[in-house]
Scaffold this motif. Structure first.
Motif, mmCIF file in Angstrom:
data_model
loop_
_atom_site.group_PDB
_atom_site.id
_atom_site.type_symbol
_atom_site.label_atom_id
_atom_site.label_comp_id
_atom_site.label_asym_id
_atom_site.label_seq_id
_atom_site.Cartn_x
_atom_site.Cartn_y
_atom_site.Cartn_z
ATOM 1 N N GLU A 203 33.796 40.140 37.121
ATOM 2 C CA GLU A 203 33.647 38.809 37.716
ATOM 3 C C GLU A 203 34.990 38.229 38.125
ATOM 4 N N ALA A 204 36.033 38.560 37.357
ATOM 5 C CA ALA A 204 37.381 38.071 37.663
ATOM 6 C C ALA A 204 38.082 38.948 38.692
ATOM 7 N N SER A 205 37.380 39.967 39.215
ATOM 8 C CA SER A 205 37.916 40.885 40.235
ATOM 9 C C SER A 205 39.037 41.776 39.703
ATOM 10 N N VAL A 206 39.127 41.912 38.370
ATOM 11 C CA VAL A 206 40.091 42.837 37.778
ATOM 12 C C VAL A 206 39.563 44.259 37.916
ATOM 13 N N ILE A 207 38.263 44.419 37.731
ATOM 14 C CA ILE A 207 37.586 45.703 37.911
ATOM 15 C C ILE A 207 36.591 45.535 39.056
ATOM 16 N N PRO A 208 36.558 46.453 40.015
ATOM 17 C CA PRO A 208 35.636 46.305 41.151
ATOM 18 C C PRO A 208 34.194 46.613 40.755
ATOM 19 N N GLY A 209 33.272 46.217 41.616
ATOM 20 C CA GLY A 209 31.879 46.602 41.432
ATOM 21 C C GLY A 209 30.944 45.496 40.998
ATOM 22 N N TRP A 210 31.439 44.251 40.823
ATOM 23 C CA TRP A 210 30.548 43.183 40.381
ATOM 24 C C TRP A 210 29.560 42.817 41.495
ATOM 25 N N GLY A 211 28.315 42.582 41.119
ATOM 26 C CA GLY A 211 27.302 42.201 42.095
ATOM 27 C C GLY A 211 26.523 43.368 42.659
ATOM 28 N N ALA A 212 26.862 44.587 42.225
ATOM 29 C CA ALA A 212 26.139 45.778 42.696
ATOM 30 C C ALA A 212 25.548 46.497 41.495
ATOM 31 N N PRO A 213 24.354 46.079 41.043
ATOM 32 C CA PRO A 213 23.774 46.675 39.836
ATOM 33 C C PRO A 213 23.425 48.149 40.019
#
Length: 300
Positions: A203-213
């Protein structure tokens, strides 16, 4: 609530056993005059643990959303690391815990007056800080804060009652079996906390991939439903995890559970060899019997 109750119970029992061993040994060596210093150290440990809990609860509100997510994700991973270390430490040191603590007391008695205070603070403080951090991480993952706090407090109170009963000979409790199976259960709880921490960092954009379950189980576990609340409260379950969360969860469970079960198997074999029938070499030593009764058995 059940997860935080179990955390409070397990950590409370560990702390209770440590306190019981320290108090009993000071009495055994005739140094009950040092008990006040020991209790001062224990009091400091409790105060520090409460302080850590307060900071974790109210400190992040002054931060930006991104900073809160980074802090929450990082602390969740730290909590997982601490509880994982605790599981393995108790599994490998349980049988020799009494001996190790008595050695530390002997060393502290020969040093300055503050050594006993420090021993009490460090011995109990570790359990307290672990409890505060892991309970916070579990609550941050979606558990109801009030119920989770009540669960942790009830767990600690239960641990105090059990520890007192054990010290007075009123309670017979298979500690080895308890620590073994709660260790297995906490592996899955910790895996959920890890997945939650990864989600925060995404969510903090530290790790990619949020929002793609990776997949969706909302048709089976309806968001806000009873099953969702129960699984979320105990295991930090989410019906729509990202690929990073799924991979992190699976890798943690496979690696940690395999290592933990392997350690238990080796410990069981070592215990079996130790208790194998042997030819008597002399009269029984009463002191050895008393000594063994103060240790945690190393097999379920």
């Amino acid at each position: 609530m059940f997860a935080t109750y179990l955390i409070g119970l397990r950590e409370g029992l560990e702390a209770g056993l440590i306190v019981g061993i320290l108090v009993a040994y000071l009495g055994k060596i005739g140094r009950r005059d040092l008990l006040a210093r020991l209790w001062i150290g224990i009091g400091i440990a409790v105060a520090v643990s409460l302080g850590v809990g307060a900071i974790l609860t109210w400190g992040p509100y002054a931060l930006t959303f991104q900073a809160q997510e980074i802090l929450g994700g990082t602390l969740s991973i730290v909590a997982v690391a601490m509880v994982t270390w605790m599981i393995f430490w108790m599994g490998s040191h349980g049988a020799t815990l009494s001996k190790e603590l008595r050695s530390q007391v002997d060393a502290a008695v020969d040093r300055s007056w503050f050594a006993i205070v420090l021993l009490g603070a460090l011995s109990v403080g570790r359990e307290g800080v672990e409890t505060a951090l892991f309970v916070w991480a579990n609550v941050a993952g979606g558990d109801e804060p009030v119920l989770a706090t009540i669960g942790a407090v009830l767990g600690i109170l239960t641990a105090i009652a059990i520890s007192y009963g054990i010290s007075k000979g009123l309670v017979r409790f298979n500690l080895s079996l308890f620590f073994t199976w709660t260790g297995v259960f906490l592996v899955f709880v910790a895996a959920g906390v890890l997945a939650y921490g990864i989600g925060d960092l995404q969510e903090a954009s530290v790790i990619p991939g949020w929002g793609a379950p990776a997949y969706s189980l909302t048709s089976v576990v309806q968001p806000g439903g009873v099953l969702d609340v129960v699984l979320g409260g105990i295991f930090n379950f989410t019906p729509e995890p990202t690929w990073a969360q799924v991979i992190g969860w699976v890798l943690y469970v496979v690696i940690v559970l395999s290592l933990y079960l392997g350690m238990l198997q080796r410990r069981s074999r070592a215990h079996a060899r130790a208790v194998a029938p042997q030819a008597p070499v002399g009269p029984a030593d009463p002191a050895a019997s008393v000594e063994s009764s103060t240790q945690i058995r190393s097999t379920p």
